[in-house]
Structure formats: C-alpha cells, structure tokens
Design an enzyme around this catalytic site. Structure first.
Site, mmCIF file in Angstrom:
data_model
loop_
_atom_site.group_PDB
_atom_site.id
_atom_site.type_symbol
_atom_site.label_atom_id
_atom_site.label_comp_id
_atom_site.label_asym_id
_atom_site.label_seq_id
_atom_site.Cartn_x
_atom_site.Cartn_y
_atom_site.Cartn_z
ATOM 1 N N TYR A 160 -1.582 4.499 -14.452
ATOM 2 C CA TYR A 160 -0.780 3.856 -13.398
ATOM 3 C C TYR A 160 -1.410 4.073 -12.026
ATOM 4 O O TYR A 160 -1.226 3.268 -11.115
ATOM 5 C CB TYR A 160 0.658 4.379 -13.441
ATOM 6 N N LYS A 167 4.602 3.579 -5.183
ATOM 7 C CA LYS A 167 6.005 3.458 -5.595
ATOM 8 C C LYS A 167 6.824 4.666 -5.144
ATOM 9 O O LYS A 167 8.024 4.541 -4.855
ATOM 10 C CB LYS A 167 6.095 3.299 -7.116
#
Length: 259
Positions: A160, A167
């Site tokens: 990720y 995020k």
C-alpha cells in the site's frame, strides 16, 4: 414493502458526488444509492477521457455529470459553483478521489519523491479540505462531508506504500474538519472500506493477494460489496446520522478488528 422513516431517506437533499470512474467505482455506487434514496445530484468524473465509461451510467438515471480534475487550477471551484447553481444549495458531498504516481506508489515509502508525495497528498487528501472550504458556505442547513480511506492509514499494509501516510493524514484531516465545521452543523466522516476491485485499486501491487488476505482474516470471511459501501456512505448523509461526526467508520467485513 416497508417504507423507511424519513430520517433514513435523502428525499429533497442536494448532493455532490466526486470521483466516478466506471460501474465498479465507489463514487458510482454512492451516486446510485443516493439517487435511489431521493437525492438530487451533480456528479463528476476526472476528464473527457473518463466520460465514455461513466456517462452511460449517469444518463440512465438522469444524473448530471461534469468533469473535474483536482490538479487543474479552478476545476474544483467551477464544479462547486455549477452544482450550487444547479441545485440551489448542498446538503452532502461525497469525495471518492485518490491517486499517486505509480513510480512512487510501487516503490518504498523511503524512496518516494517529494514531488510524487506532494501530488498524492494534494489529490487524495488536501483536495477534501479545499472541497469543504468551497462547499461549506452553501451548506446553509448543515449537512455531511464524506471521504474514503483505508486500513493502511492505521496499519502498515504490504504494497500500500505511499498511500498509507496519505490516508493517515486524510483521517486526521477529517477530525479537524469536524471540529471546525461542527458549529455550522456540518458533519465530517471517513468511510474505510475493505479492498474491492476498483480502477483505483488496480494500481496497487499484489492487490489480488490483499483481497484474499481480507477474506481469510475477516470475521465474515468475505469481501464487502459496492452496495454495502454505498449503504454506509449514504446513511452518513441522512438525518439519521445527525449525532455523528469526526469518525473513521469501517465497512470491511470486520477485518480491521482482527490482528
């Protein structure tokens, strides 16, 4: 057929949904569900290249589709001005936009370029703050601002990469926006879905393995559906969620709760 109480409907509400890409995109699921719940909508896709993948969907429901590239100066401002001109006001906004340069996304975070990191932050995080700044004056009766995050904000998820810190910043932004906009009765949330096969997710390496891990790990032993993500997102835009703000809310078959 049982009719839902008015508080769980969006009848008469005016909404803006950003980030439609195709029939698998979270933004499309949210727009479809909000329309079914009675909302009047303006929607957006990235550009004219994306339009052929989205317009057949929005036309079928009679939804207004505009283009908006966060990185193009004044695009976001023009979109909000158009939506307000068309709808009269805004009651809810759903922001489903995330992007990072592939070279930075596929590499180690420690190797990411400052330019790539900044672009990912601008598109995926700061654009939500800009959107709030533009929309809040037109949310005259209060309302909801909703964005999309992922578990990688809270845990280091393999592959990720760069999007994890981005995020994490987005989730923090949600809390500060909730504090600042609460006096205007504007609620702010991040929805954290489990992995589903969207166009945005296709840029993540080993995404099939990520989905399989979610199935194996989650208490419900499955992935969530686009409809389930849309159900939560649109609920947060209803009056039934009037006492909630500043949260990251998971819809991931319980994966976040299991080590």
């Amino acid at each position: 057929m049982t009719t839902l109480p008015h508080a769980f409907q969006l009848q008469g509400k005016k909404g803006l949904v950003l980030g439609l890409a195709n029939e698998h995109s979270i933004a499309w699921g949210c727009a479809q569900q909000a329309h079914a719940m009675g909302a009047d909508l303006v929607t957006s896709c990235l550009n004219d290249k994306a339009r052929p993948f989205v317009e057949p969907l929005t036309q079928a429901l009679g939804l207004d589709l505009q283009t908006c590239n966060i990185e193009t100066p004044d695009d976001l401002q023009h979109l909000v001005q158009y939506a307000v001109g068309k709808l009269g006001r805004l009651d809810f906004v759903i922001h489903s936009i995330a992007w990072a340069p592939l070279q930075d996304l596929h590499g180690r975070v420690v190797d990411s370029s400052s330019v790539g990191f900044a672009r990912a932050m601008e598109v995926s995080c700061h654009s939500f703050a800009t959107l709030a700044q533009l929309c809040a004056p037109h949310m005259t009766e209060g309302g909801s601002l909703v964005t999309m995050t992922y578990l990688g904000a809270d845990e280091a998820v393999p592959h990720y990469g760069l999007m994890g810190p981005v995020k994490a910043a987005l989730e923090s932004l949600v809390r500060y926006m909730a504090l600042e906009l609460g006096p205007q009765n504007i609620r702010v949330h991040a929805v954290s879905p489990g992995p589903i096969p969207t166009r945005a997710a296709s840029g993540i390496e080993a995404f099939d393995a990520l989905m399989q891990n979610n199935i194996d790990k989650s208490p419900l032993r499955r992935l969530v559906s686009l409809q389930e993500i849309a159900n939560l997102s649109t609920f947060l835009c209803t009056d039934a969620a009037s006492g909630m703000t500043g949260q990251t809310i998971y819809v991931d078959a319980g994966s976040h709760a299991v080590a």
